[in-house]
Scaffold this motif. Structure first.
Motif, PDB file in Angstrom:
ATOM      1  N   UNK A 122       0.845  -1.186   0.000  1.00 14.00           N
ATOM      2  CA  UNK A 122       0.000   0.000   0.000  1.00 14.00           C
ATOM      3  C   UNK A 122       0.886   1.244   0.000  1.00 14.00           C
ATOM      4  N   UNK A 123       0.338   2.376  -0.496  1.00 10.09           N
ATOM      5  CA  UNK A 123       1.143   3.600  -0.528  1.00 10.09           C
ATOM      6  C   UNK A 123       1.381   4.173   0.863  1.00 10.09           C
ATOM      7  N   UNK A 124       0.609   3.708   1.862  1.00  5.29           N
ATOM      8  CA  UNK A 124       0.830   4.156   3.223  1.00  5.29           C
ATOM      9  C   UNK A 124       0.467   5.617   3.424  1.00  5.29           C
ATOM     10  N   UNK A 125       1.193   6.286   4.309  1.00  7.80           N
ATOM     11  CA  UNK A 125       0.937   7.696   4.606  1.00  7.80           C
ATOM     12  C   UNK A 125       2.151   8.533   4.212  1.00  7.80           C
ATOM     13  N   UNK A 126       1.955   9.852   4.144  1.00  4.11           N
ATOM     14  CA  UNK A 126       3.019  10.769   3.735  1.00  4.11           C
ATOM     15  C   UNK A 126       4.224  10.632   4.661  1.00  4.11           C
ATOM     16  N   UNK A 127       5.439  10.953   4.152  1.00  2.00           N
ATOM     17  CA  UNK A 127       5.715  11.505   2.811  1.00  2.00           C
ATOM     18  C   UNK A 127       5.786  10.423   1.731  1.00  2.00           C
ATOM     19  N   UNK A 128       5.594  10.871   0.487  1.00  2.00           N
ATOM     20  CA  UNK A 128       5.675   9.990  -0.675  1.00  2.00           C
ATOM     21  C   UNK A 128       6.835  10.437  -1.557  1.00  2.00           C
ATOM     22  N   UNK A 129       7.179   9.604  -2.525  1.00  2.00           N
ATOM     23  CA  UNK A 129       8.332   9.897  -3.377  1.00  2.00           C
ATOM     24  C   UNK A 129       7.897  10.491  -4.715  1.00  2.00           C
ATOM     25  N   UNK A 130       8.557  11.577  -5.108  1.00  3.28           N
ATOM     26  CA  UNK A 130       8.419  12.158  -6.438  1.00  3.28           C
ATOM     27  C   UNK A 130       9.775  12.082  -7.115  1.00  3.28           C
ATOM     28  N   UNK A 131       9.785  11.683  -8.400  1.00  7.12           N
ATOM     29  CA  UNK A 131      11.038  11.550  -9.125  1.00  7.12           C
ATOM     30  C   UNK A 131      10.914  12.219 -10.487  1.00  7.12           C
ATOM     31  N   UNK A 132      12.020  12.693 -11.061  1.00  2.00           N
ATOM     32  CA  UNK A 132      11.967  13.245 -12.423  1.00  2.00           C
ATOM     33  C   UNK A 132      11.545  12.172 -13.420  1.00  2.00           C
ATOM     34  N   UNK A 133      10.759  12.558 -14.406  1.00  2.86           N
ATOM     35  CA  UNK A 133      10.291  11.606 -15.418  1.00  2.86           C
ATOM     36  C   UNK A 133      11.323  11.494 -16.536  1.00  2.86           C
ATOM     37  N   UNK A 134      12.266  10.602 -16.364  1.00  2.00           N
ATOM     38  CA  UNK A 134      13.323  10.426 -17.369  1.00  2.00           C
ATOM     39  C   UNK A 134      12.820   9.695 -18.607  1.00  2.00           C
ATOM     40  N   UNK A 135      11.599   9.154 -18.541  1.00  3.66           N
ATOM     41  CA  UNK A 135      11.024   8.458 -19.697  1.00  3.66           C
ATOM     42  C   UNK A 135       9.952   9.309 -20.393  1.00  3.66           C
ATOM     43  N   UNK A 136       9.943  10.592 -20.085  1.00  3.32           N
ATOM     44  CA  UNK A 136       8.943  11.484 -20.657  1.00  3.32           C
ATOM     45  C   UNK A 136       9.130  11.726 -22.144  1.00  3.32           C
ATOM     46  N   UNK A 137       8.159  12.441 -22.743  1.00  5.75           N
ATOM     47  CA  UNK A 137       8.164  12.660 -24.198  1.00  5.75           C
ATOM     48  C   UNK A 137       8.191  14.146 -24.547  1.00  5.75           C
ATOM     49  N   UNK A 138       8.697  14.982 -23.628  1.00  5.62           N
ATOM     50  CA  UNK A 138       8.740  16.425 -23.904  1.00  5.62           C
ATOM     51  C   UNK A 138       9.719  16.772 -25.021  1.00  5.62           C
TER      52      UNK A 138
END
Length: 500
Positions: A122-138
């Motif tokens: 389960x994602x549990x409770x905060x804090x959560x992880x945010x990461x740069x999207x290195x697989x993005x299409x910008x």
């Protein structure tokens, strides 16, 4: 006496003026808010400098009065001199009633929320992880994430009414209006244009593509990317007596049973699924249509085969009259462990209080085990990175919308006998008028809400030119990008689709 009468008249006049002022104030509309910031990211091996524009866009009625505020988050590459070679993709999720948080923070945005890729925690409770999207299409396209009216920060304003937006046709028309307005204001009429939709967002995508052909401003799209398509609801509505759904869901049940080691062991997923496809077309379909005309011998044989594909007991299948509804499958597959499997993604498992309920009673574990992380991740990202400061909460989902939704595919005043929603014919006609539009469909093997076999069934009918449609498969569910290997694969497949 006269003085008293005069005072009364003055009081009534002042009350009338006050009421008028109050009414005017309730319809007054402040200036739309916009938050602009500048960033950079490496996508496709290239350093991309881009501008993020998180903003409100006001839609107006025929009198030029604001009726709705659409919230969007656009990521536009800086320094592009020739925008005719720079595509723009408009992205939204589904519901109805879902904001674009899932595709923005799960697949295409500059930052992604990280949850357990293997669907075991389960994602549990905060804090959560945010990461740069290195697989993005910008590096390939600008992106505009759209929140339809009633979701995210989008809302009805001024003289607008919810019923003007909360409906199958109304929703498509309002999103088409926003797209035209964005394209006009940003001078992007000559840019290649794509729509990326998920779930009901694929229903919307077909409607928007069709709506963009009209209103005296014909806009032809270059392509649609449909993630977990839902174009013909007969194949994605598991209800009693809907024979289509028994057929379209069976291969997804088989795939899910294979994943949990309840069926198909010793075979590859693809081989087992193909075996189930053949059974569904050649044996199960005729049996369902034969119904009570089946002999006991035939019925027992079908039940035995269904048991081999679904992992459910033959006796349970016979009690179900060879027709197992998806919620029951969710509850029954791992009943020996007291667990229910997910609907959006059959890999997920929930430990329920009531072990005998007719379907999961806690909700969908594939949703509640990641929802808090996505909600917190987007709010944190908006506040800390994009510096968004709004006076109302961002609604990742709005349950009020679904209950008020107008599913009628015909204009007001026209008769309509209720049936399953189907926008596939509308899409096939749009594709024939716009021969330059291509379609990509992403399917999750373990999706128990928009099954992959339904995509195959849908695109083999309805006048669709099958050679213009590409189907791709992933070993995850509805939101296949929550599975890290499939996020990478989906990003690659989209790259090929956009560049070829």
């Amino acid at each position: 006496m006269k003085q008293t009468l005069l005072l009364s008249i003055c009081f009534l006049i002042s009350m009338g003026i006050g009421a008028q002022a109050t009414q005017t104030d309730s319809l007054s509309v402040p200036e739309p808010k916009s938050f602009i910031s500048y960033h950079q990211i490496t996508n496709g091996g290239k350093l991309i400098k881009y501008t993020a524009i998180a903003s409100e866009t006001y839609l107006k009625n025929e009198k030029g009065e604001p009726v709705a505020s659409i919230w969007s988050t656009a990521y536009v590459q800086q320094g592009v001199e020739d925008t005719t070679k720079r595509p723009v993709a408009f992205v939204f999720n589904g519901g109805p009633g879902s904001a674009s948080v899932w595709l923005q923070m799960g697949m295409f945005g500059p930052q992604l929320v990280k949850t357990d890729s293997d669907a075991t925690k389960d994602d549990g409770a905060a804090p959560y992880s945010l990461v740069p999207n290195t697989h993005g299409i910008l590096d390939l396209t600008d992106l505009v994430f759209i929140d339809p009216v009633g979701t995210g920060y989008s809302k009805v304003i001024g003289k607008g009414k919810e019923e003007d937006f909360w409906g199958l046709t109304q929703d498509a028309n309002s999103v088409a209006q926003f797209i035209r307005q964005w394209v006009t204001e940003n001078k992007r009429w000559m840019s290649p244009k794509y729509i990326i939709g998920e779930s009901f967002g694929t229903t919307r995508a077909a409607g928007v593509a069709n709506a963009l052909e009209g209103d005296g401003q014909d806009m032809a799209l270059n392509g649609l990317i449909l993630i977990s398509q839902a174009l013909d609801y007969a194949g994605s509505t598991s209800e009693h007596d809907n024979i289509t759904s028994y057929l379209t869901y069976l291969p997804s049940m088989a795939a899910t049973a294979w994943y949990h080691k309840k069926a198909g062991q010793g075979k590859s997923l693809e081989a087992f699924v193909e075996e189930c496809r053949n059974f569904t077309y050649n044996t199960y379909a005729p049996a369902l249509y034969k119904g009570s005309l089946l002999t006991d011998t035939e019925k027992n044989k079908i039940a035995e085969q269904l048991s081999q594909f679904t992992g459910l007991d033959k006796a349970y299948i016979l009690k179900s009259n060879l027709r197992v509804l998806v919620p029951r499958f969710q509850k029954q597959l791992l009943a020996d462990k007291g667990l229910a499997v997910g609907r959006l993604d059959g890999r997920f498992m929930g430990d329920e209080v009531d072990k005998l309920s007719d379907g999961p009673h806690l909700g969908d574990p594939a949703s509640y085990q990641i929802g808090s992380a996505y909600t917190a991740g987007l709010n944190h990202y908006y506040a800390s990175t994009l510096k968004v400061d709004m006076d109302r909460p961002y609604l990742t989902g709005n349950d009020a919308i679904y209950g008020k939704w107008d599913w009628k595919p015909v204009p007001e005043g026209h008769g309509w006998e209720p049936s399953y929603v189907n926008v596939t014919r509308k899409l096939s006609e749009t594709m024939r008028r716009n021969t330059g539009m291509k379609v990509m469909v992403a399917c999750g093997y373990y999706d128990l809400i928009c099954p992959f076999f339904d995509a195959e069934y849908t695109f083999s009918r309805n006048g669709i030119e099958r050679e213009k449609v590409q189907l791709f498969y992933y070993e995850a569910g509805h939101m296949m990008y929550t599975h890290e290997p499939d996020l990478v694969k989906l990003a690659h497949d989209i790259r090929v689709f956009l560049t070829n």
